[in-house]
Design an enzyme around this catalytic site. Structure first.
Site, PDB file in Angstrom:
ATOM      1  N   GLY A 166     -42.266  -4.559  72.075  1.00 38.87           N
ATOM      2  CA  GLY A 166     -41.947  -5.979  72.211  1.00 38.87           C
ATOM      3  C   GLY A 166     -43.007  -6.833  71.542  1.00 38.87           C
ATOM      4  N   GLY A 167     -43.171  -8.034  72.079  1.00 39.80           N
ATOM      5  CA  GLY A 167     -44.141  -8.958  71.502  1.00 39.80           C
ATOM      6  C   GLY A 167     -45.561  -8.436  71.585  1.00 39.80           C
ATOM      7  N   GLY A 401     -50.060  -9.643  33.317  1.00 34.65           N
ATOM      8  CA  GLY A 401     -50.405 -10.317  34.572  1.00 34.65           C
ATOM      9  C   GLY A 401     -51.286  -9.435  35.436  1.00 34.65           C
ATOM     10  N   ALA A 402     -51.073  -8.124  35.324  1.00 32.10           N
ATOM     11  CA  ALA A 402     -51.850  -7.213  36.161  1.00 32.10           C
ATOM     12  C   ALA A 402     -53.328  -7.234  35.758  1.00 32.10           C
ATOM     13  CB  ALA A 402     -51.280  -5.807  36.076  1.00 32.10           C
TER      14      ALA A 402
HETATM   15  C1  HXC Z   1     -44.114  -3.116  85.018  1.00 23.23           C
HETATM   16  C2  HXC Z   1     -44.050  -1.008  84.158  1.00 23.23           C
HETATM   17  C3  HXC Z   1     -43.749  -1.522  82.882  1.00 23.23           C
HETATM   18  C4  HXC Z   1     -43.625  -2.943  82.747  1.00 23.23           C
HETATM   19  C5  HXC Z   1     -43.848   0.608  82.740  1.00 23.23           C
HETATM   20  N1  HXC Z   1     -44.094   0.313  84.017  1.00 23.23           N
HETATM   21  N2  HXC Z   1     -43.614  -0.493  82.026  1.00 23.23           N
HETATM   22  N3  HXC Z   1     -44.234  -1.795  85.207  1.00 23.23           N
HETATM   23  N4  HXC Z   1     -43.811  -3.693  83.841  1.00 23.23           N
HETATM   24  N5  HXC Z   1     -43.361  -3.515  81.554  1.00 23.23           N
HETATM   25  C6  HXC Z   1     -44.394   1.230  85.092  1.00 23.23           C
HETATM   26  C7  HXC Z   1     -43.193   2.076  85.500  1.00 23.23           C
HETATM   27  O1  HXC Z   1     -42.400   1.379  86.436  1.00 23.23           O
HETATM   28  C8  HXC Z   1     -43.873   3.292  86.118  1.00 23.23           C
HETATM   29  O2  HXC Z   1     -44.305   2.928  87.423  1.00 23.23           O
HETATM   30  C9  HXC Z   1     -45.121   3.455  85.271  1.00 23.23           C
HETATM   31  O3  HXC Z   1     -45.328   2.186  84.639  1.00 23.23           O
HETATM   32  C10 HXC Z   1     -44.957   4.494  84.200  1.00 23.23           C
HETATM   33  O4  HXC Z   1     -43.771   4.236  83.469  1.00 23.23           O
HETATM   34  P1  HXC Z   1     -42.717   5.377  83.114  1.00 23.23           P
HETATM   35  O5  HXC Z   1     -41.467   4.687  82.690  1.00 23.23           O
HETATM   36  O6  HXC Z   1     -42.625   6.351  84.257  1.00 23.23           O
HETATM   37  O7  HXC Z   1     -43.429   6.093  81.903  1.00 23.23           O
HETATM   38  P2  HXC Z   1     -42.784   6.729  80.610  1.00 23.23           P
HETATM   39  O8  HXC Z   1     -41.618   7.582  80.962  1.00 23.23           O
HETATM   40  O9  HXC Z   1     -43.912   7.363  79.870  1.00 23.23           O
HETATM   41  O10 HXC Z   1     -42.206   5.507  79.749  1.00 23.23           O
HETATM   42  C11 HXC Z   1     -43.109   4.549  79.220  1.00 23.23           C
HETATM   43  C12 HXC Z   1     -42.323   3.346  78.666  1.00 23.23           C
HETATM   44  C13 HXC Z   1     -41.361   2.812  79.740  1.00 23.23           C
HETATM   45  C14 HXC Z   1     -41.557   3.784  77.426  1.00 23.23           C
HETATM   46  C15 HXC Z   1     -43.339   2.300  78.247  1.00 23.23           C
HETATM   47  O11 HXC Z   1     -42.086   2.628  80.962  1.00 23.23           O
HETATM   48  C16 HXC Z   1     -40.738   1.510  79.370  1.00 23.23           C
HETATM   49  O12 HXC Z   1     -39.783   1.482  78.603  1.00 23.23           O
HETATM   50  N6  HXC Z   1     -41.246   0.431  79.950  1.00 23.23           N
HETATM   51  C17 HXC Z   1     -40.747  -0.900  79.698  1.00 23.23           C
HETATM   52  C18 HXC Z   1     -41.124  -1.342  78.323  1.00 23.23           C
HETATM   53  C19 HXC Z   1     -40.721  -2.761  78.065  1.00 23.23           C
HETATM   54  O13 HXC Z   1     -39.519  -3.025  77.838  1.00 23.23           O
HETATM   55  N7  HXC Z   1     -41.642  -3.684  78.242  1.00 23.23           N
HETATM   56  C20 HXC Z   1     -41.434  -5.059  78.030  1.00 23.23           C
HETATM   57  C21 HXC Z   1     -41.521  -5.265  76.533  1.00 23.23           C
HETATM   58  S1  HXC Z   1     -41.286  -6.928  76.133  1.00 23.23           S
HETATM   59  P3  HXC Z   1     -44.401   3.979  88.610  1.00 23.23           P
HETATM   60  O14 HXC Z   1     -44.756   3.144  89.779  1.00 23.23           O
HETATM   61  O15 HXC Z   1     -43.056   4.609  88.690  1.00 23.23           O
HETATM   62  O16 HXC Z   1     -45.464   4.947  88.211  1.00 23.23           O
HETATM   63  C22 HXC Z   1     -42.835  -7.479  76.187  1.00 23.23           C
HETATM   64  C23 HXC Z   1     -42.910  -8.928  75.906  1.00 23.23           C
HETATM   65  C24 HXC Z   1     -44.262  -9.257  75.425  1.00 23.23           C
HETATM   66  O17 HXC Z   1     -43.770  -6.826  76.399  1.00 23.23           O
HETATM   67  C25 HXC Z   1     -44.189 -10.631  74.900  1.00 23.23           C
HETATM   68  C26 HXC Z   1     -45.431 -11.017  74.251  1.00 23.23           C
HETATM   69  C27 HXC Z   1     -45.236 -12.274  73.478  1.00 23.23           C
END
Ligand code: HXC
Length: 511
Positions: A166-167, A401-402
């Site tokens: 994501g971001g 140019g290069a």
């Molecule tokens: C809260 C999160 C989390 C999140 C993971 N966890 N991502 N908790 N917020 N964004 C937690 C899970 O619930 C889990 O908790 C632990 O972290 C480990 O995650 P798993 O899924 O078991 O691990 P894994 O199978 O290795 O997968 C990792 C992962 C997946 C691919 C990163 O967790 C995932 O897809 N997470 C969400 C990613 C996402 O969409 N994030 C938002 C992106 S948008 P427990 O308690 O079960 O151990 C963004 C916007 C930013 O970031 C903007 C900036 C401008």
């Protein structure tokens, strides 16, 4: 005294509780995924015993079970120089970024910028902490803001050692260098699931945003390694070439640390036939201090080489055309890669050396429609605005140019040298005679013989370095085997170069 004893008890209890966080299956969970823990990464990166943690006991709220809010922050020394770090701890809420987690990172960024130390981010995170909603987004925004404010003040390095989705990818993008590890690091704005939903395309994490894709096709990452240990050694190596901040000079090695270099056979690297390719790395390695060349973005836009090296113990940034890939032509990716590297060198007082062998810009619809005009202009802009010492050596081709782009004299090159083998002209002989001698060639009884003669005439009378030397566009045509000593002497002359800053707010870099 009694109160005091109680305070000490709490002090030790809290320490024990903190340490408990890092026991049990803390290590196994990461190791099973082929990753190190945040603590192990820090221990590996920093000089032994030098790391000091800041904010270890911070919690997002009183109910939170764990300390630190999923990120370990602090400072220590790497190669004896102070470095600040933040390391996201995937074992705590997936290293997700909540407000307090973000505030810790921003404190590191602020200290690093104010005290003038490089900052390294070890990234392993599920991104914005979903439960905290907009507060986590604001946290990211604060980090990005600091990234921009610190740019050009202190070196910023992002090491992606797990997910960055994501971001969240934009903090690494705003820093100076990115490192990734094959199979465990992933960077993408939208993940495979979203790609499937929106475009109905199946793609794996690795193919969408793995280290190899970003190290070659996209060029998002500058360094790719097979495992975390080698990746962190790469970070240490990069830091060994960099000053701590924009007011300092890059580190200089001791005399004892360099081995004598023999450049005698350097001209034999060039093939006799000037249309044949060769490996420019063979030339670089015959000029710079032994084993000092450290390539940046090795697998992306391989038609241009960028990297750091030492010349007589002092750091230089090298930009060199690579004749063995696409004949060394400049295309969009090469222009962007080189421009970014030149700007980094300029920001951090690293003199620039250009080794030139370029037949021109890459022609074609693909390049034109994807804005080679604007991307090529980036390299022009970067060389022209750079105020560090800038030297070019034309090894062979320097056409059109290069020629201009590659730090030519009138673009601001401080010293411009050429080998006797240099071919400097508006275009190569074949192209030129087709335009200048079309009529004679079409009417000739033996067109191939005439063509050979015309090419020879063109090389002798137009496309050679002696004309450029006589007109002052080249300062000196040099013996190839003397290149190293000529460069050492010229960089020494330019050492105190000073260009006053322009009073403008900033230029308008072609994007
Ligand atoms: C809260 C999160 C989390 C999140 C993971 N966890 N991502 N908790 N917020 N964004 C937690 C899970 O619930 C889990 O908790 C632990 O972290 C480990 O995650 P798993 O899924 O078991 O691990 P894994 O199978 O290795 O997968 C990792 C992962 C997946 C691919 C990163 O967790 C995932 O897809 N997470 C969400 C990613 C996402 O969409 N994030 C938002 C992106 S948008 P427990 O308690 O079960 O151990 C963004 C916007 C930013 O970031 C903007 C900036 C401008």
């Amino acid at each position: 005294m009694k109160e005091n004893r109680k305070a000490y008890k709490v002090f030790h209890q809290r320490k024990d509780k903190l340490n408990e966080q890092y026991t049990g299956d803390y290590y196994k969970k990461q190791h099973d995924k082929g990753k190190l823990t945040a603590r192990e990464r820090i221990d590996f990166l920093f000089d032994e015993g030098s790391f000091h943690e800041i904010g270890a006991f911070i919690k997002p709220n009183t109910e939170a079970k764990k300390y630190g809010d999923g990120v370990i922050c602090g400072y220590g020394t790497v190669n004896g120089c102070k470095v600040m770090v933040y390391a996201q701890d995937f074992n705590i809420m997936g290293g997700s970024l909540g407000l307090v987690h973000a505030q810790k990172i921003q404190k590191v960024q602020e200290l690093a910028a104010n005290m003038g130390h490089p900052v390294v981010g070890l990234i392993d995170s599920g991104g914005a902490r979903i439960q905290e909603g907009v507060a986590s987004l604001a946290g990211y925004a604060g980090i990005f803001h600091h990234n921009v404010k610190s740019s050009g003040i202190v070196p910023q390095i992002s090491v992606i050692l797990g997910p960055a989705a994501g971001g969240a990818v934009y903090s690494p993008a705003l820093t100076d260098f990115r490192f990734m590890v094959k199979h465990t690091s992933h960077m993408f704005v939208t993940g495979p699931q979203v790609v499937k939903e929106v475009l109905n395309e199946d793609i794996s994490f690795e193919d969408l945003g793995g280290a190899e894709v970003h190290g070659s096709a996209s060029g998002v990452t500058d360094f790719v390694y097979n495992d975390e240990e080698h990746c962190l050694l790469g970070v240490k190596k990069l830091l060994s070439y960099l000053p701590s901040n924009h007011l300092e000079q890059p580190p200089v090695l001791n005399w004892d640390d360099i081995q004598p270099r023999n450049s005698e056979n350097i001209s034999y690297v060039l093939p006799e036939d000037s249309s044949k390719p060769y490996d420019m790395i063979d030339i670089i390695e015959r000029i710079v201090d032994v084993d000092s060349f450290f390539e940046v973005a090795e697998n992306h836009a391989q038609n241009i080489i960028t990297g750091f090296a030492r010349l007589n113990r002092k750091v230089v940034g090298i930009i060199a055309n690579q004749p063995k890939v696409m004949a060394g032509t400049l295309d969009i990716n090469a222009s962007r890669k080189a421009a970014r590297f030149v700007r980094f060198c300029d920001a951090f007082n690293i003199p620039v050396l250009v080794l030139e062998d370029v037949p021109g810009f890459m022609p074609g619809k693909n390049q034109e429609h994807n804005a080679i005009i604007m991307h090529g202009a980036k390299l022009l802009y970067a060389f022209a605005e750079a105020t560090v010492p800038k030297i070019t050596v034309i090894v062979r081709k320097a056409y059109g140019g290069a020629y201009i782009v590659m730090n030519s004299k009138n673009m601001g090159g401080d010293m411009n040298f050429a080998w006797p083998s240099a071919e400097i002209a508006v275009m190569g002989p074949e192209g030129a005679i087709k335009i200048l001698n079309r009529k004679e060639l079409s009417e000739a009884e033996e067109p191939e013989e005439l063509k050979r003669q015309l090419v020879d005439d063109y090389k002798n009378n137009i496309a050679n370095p002696f004309i450029a030397e006589e007109k002052g566009y080249v300062d000196e045509v040099i013996e190839p085997s003397k290149t190293r000593e000529v460069l050492i002497s010229a960089f020494s002359l330019l050492e105190n170069k000073f260009e006053p800053k322009s009073p403008r707010k900033h230029g308008n870099f072609p994007m």
